[in-house]
Enzyme design. Structure first.
Site, PDB file in Angstrom:
ATOM      1  N   ASP A 154      -6.942   4.679  -4.517  1.00 45.78           N
ATOM      2  CA  ASP A 154      -7.600   4.536  -3.207  1.00 45.78           C
ATOM      3  C   ASP A 154      -8.186   5.922  -2.926  1.00 45.78           C
ATOM      4  O   ASP A 154      -8.413   6.700  -3.868  1.00 45.78           O
ATOM      5  CB  ASP A 154      -6.593   4.096  -2.131  1.00 45.78           C
ATOM      6  CG  ASP A 154      -7.273   3.609  -0.853  1.00 45.78           C
ATOM      7  OD1 ASP A 154      -7.740   2.472  -0.814  1.00 45.78           O
ATOM      8  OD2 ASP A 154      -7.365   4.396   0.126  1.00 45.78           O
ATOM      9  N   LYS A 205       0.863  -1.191   0.000  1.00 48.29           N
ATOM     10  CA  LYS A 205       0.000   0.000   0.000  1.00 48.29           C
ATOM     11  C   LYS A 205       0.887   1.225   0.000  1.00 48.29           C
ATOM     12  O   LYS A 205       2.036   1.162   0.435  1.00 48.29           O
ATOM     13  CB  LYS A 205      -0.875   0.017   1.257  1.00 48.29           C
ATOM     14  CG  LYS A 205      -2.059   0.950   1.161  1.00 48.29           C
ATOM     15  CD  LYS A 205      -3.220   0.279   0.448  1.00 48.29           C
ATOM     16  CE  LYS A 205      -4.357   1.242   0.208  1.00 48.29           C
ATOM     17  NZ  LYS A 205      -5.558   0.533  -0.296  1.00 48.29           N
TER      18      LYS A 205
END
Ligand code: NDP
Ligand code: 2IT
Length: 382
Positions: A103, A63
């Protein structure tokens, strides 16, 4: 470093946590939000490992993101930040190494600016290095819809076990971004009525059901707050900084951000007769909130299972890029539905095998963990 439209220089901090590559290249989104810290990126990356394992696709977990705040910034300023971020990040990426996507605060537009910078620096049109790309430049149909649609497919599977369906149900979806809007679209397609959604400034209640074209216009095109939605829909009400979970519903989908549904929210959902919660966001429900939903007999689909449709469709985008192919919407949506059904089956079967039938949290955690642990052992210790 990046320059604003007045020529002033700003500095933001960016991160990429490459967490586990036992199953495939590191894979996970990039978040641009002022709250982003190393801790945020680590919890998201840790979840991503097990989520990606559940998809059954060859992807590891990672991430990234930055504490850059796109709110109030011009398109040029956001583009310059994306280019600066990629100027540092590119050396860590590659289709067999680490493959980011979007995201919070990062959608197709930002992926485009980052992909453009990657291409400029490396002199390679390496489509498989980023997912969530635009259709004309290597993107895949259904990727924009995938997380929201997938969360509703998972919800459908949970409800099916109880002989129930979405049709005719009153639903509440928090958020008004990529995941929320597409979850609302699929709930409405299946006969549900979504009476409320939210953004960072408050929530809107629309007893006639959220009107998708108006919502898309306000949030995707104009990038305004939901107040603009309420102005265009006379029967709706905007609640500034109100709590969306006070709106009675049978189905609740938290699709905004972490820790947005706490114990008292959960108690309110139970008291109002909520039947099912599926997490479109990553870890939106606090642990004590999950416990209250469990005690109240509410079906609960944890994010690492329920929102895995987004990253799974990213892996389908990587497949199409590798084959220099592009699939139809219906073929890709059918694959997404199949993947969500398989994730549901794995979670349900694992929960059953461990003596806790219906506990999708336990099922998802164990099923995801075992796959990763077995691959790590098979690859040997160093
Ligand atoms: P977007 O940036 O498109 O939308 C986020 C939405 O949530 C916006 O409406 C935003 O409000 C609201 N929001 C963000 N932060 C807060 C906050 N602190 N408090 C209240 N509201 C907030 O992001 P996504 O829809 O892509 O992501 C939503 C969630 O889904 C995140 O948890 C993400 O990690 C998760 N997720 C996303 C996937 C994807 O494919 N995009 C895949 C799997 C999970 P405003 O409009 O005012 O900014
Ligand atoms: O949390 C997530 O799964 C995402 N933001 C999507 C990640 C991806 O690589 O598509």
């Amino acid at each position: 470093p990046w320059q604003d439209d007045h020529g002033d220089v700003h500095i933001n901090r960016g991160y990429r946590v490459e967490f586990n590559s036992a199953l495939g290249p590191y894979k996970g989104g990039l978040r641009f939000h002022p709250s982003v810290s190393l801790g945020t990126v680590k919890f998201l990356g840790f979840e991503q490992i097990f989520k990606n394992a559940l998809t059954g696709m060859p992807i590891g977990g990672g991430k990234g993101g930055a504490d850059f705040d796109p709110k109030g910034r011009s398109e040029d300023e956001i583009m310059r930040f994306c280019q600066s971020f990629m100027t540092e990040l590119y050396r860590h990426l590659g289709e067999y190494t680490d493959v980011p996507a979007g995201d919070i605060g990062v959608g197709t537009r930002e992926i485009g600016w980052m992909f453009g910078q990657y291409k400029r620096i490396t002199n390679r049109y390496e489509s498989g290095t980023l997912t969530g790309k635009g259709l004309a430049w290597g993107g895949a149909l259904v990727r924009p819809e995938a997380t929201g649609y997938g969360a509703v497919f998972f919800l459908q599977e949970m409800m099916k076990v109880q002989g129930r369906s979405v049709d005719g149900r009153t639903c509440v979806v928090s958020g008004a971004g990529n995941v929320a809007i597409n979850a609302i679209a699929k709930l409405e397609q299946l006969g549900g009525t979504v009476v409320a959604c939210s953004d960072s400034q408050g929530y809107v209640y629309d007893p006639d059901g959220i009107h998708l074209p108006t919502l898309r216009e306000v949030k995707e095109v104009e990038r305004k707050t939901l107040e603009a939605y309420a102005e265009r829909r006379p029967n709706s009400q905007h609640h500034v900084r109100g709590n969306i979970w006070e709106v009675p519903c049978e189905i609740a989908l938290p699709c905004a951000t972490q820790n947005e549904l706490n114990a008292s929210d959960a108690a309110r959902l139970v008291a109002n007769g909520c039947l099912a919660v599926a997490e479109g966001a990553n870890m939106p429900t606090t642990p004590d909130g999950i416990e209250i939903l469990r005690q109240g007999g509410v079906l609960f689909g944890p994010g690492k299972a329920a929102n895995a449709g987004g990253v799974a469709t990213s892996a389908l985008e990587m497949q199409q890029n590798a084959a220099r192919d592009s699939w139809s919407f219906s073929k890709t949506e059918a694959k997404l539905a199949e993947i969500m059904s398989s994730i549901h089956e794995q979670c349900a079967a694992t929960a059953e095998a461990y003596g806790r039938p219906g506990d999708y949290v336990l099922g998802a955690n164990i099923a995801g963990f075992v796959k990763v642990a077995e691959a790590m052992c098979a690859l040997g210790l160093i």
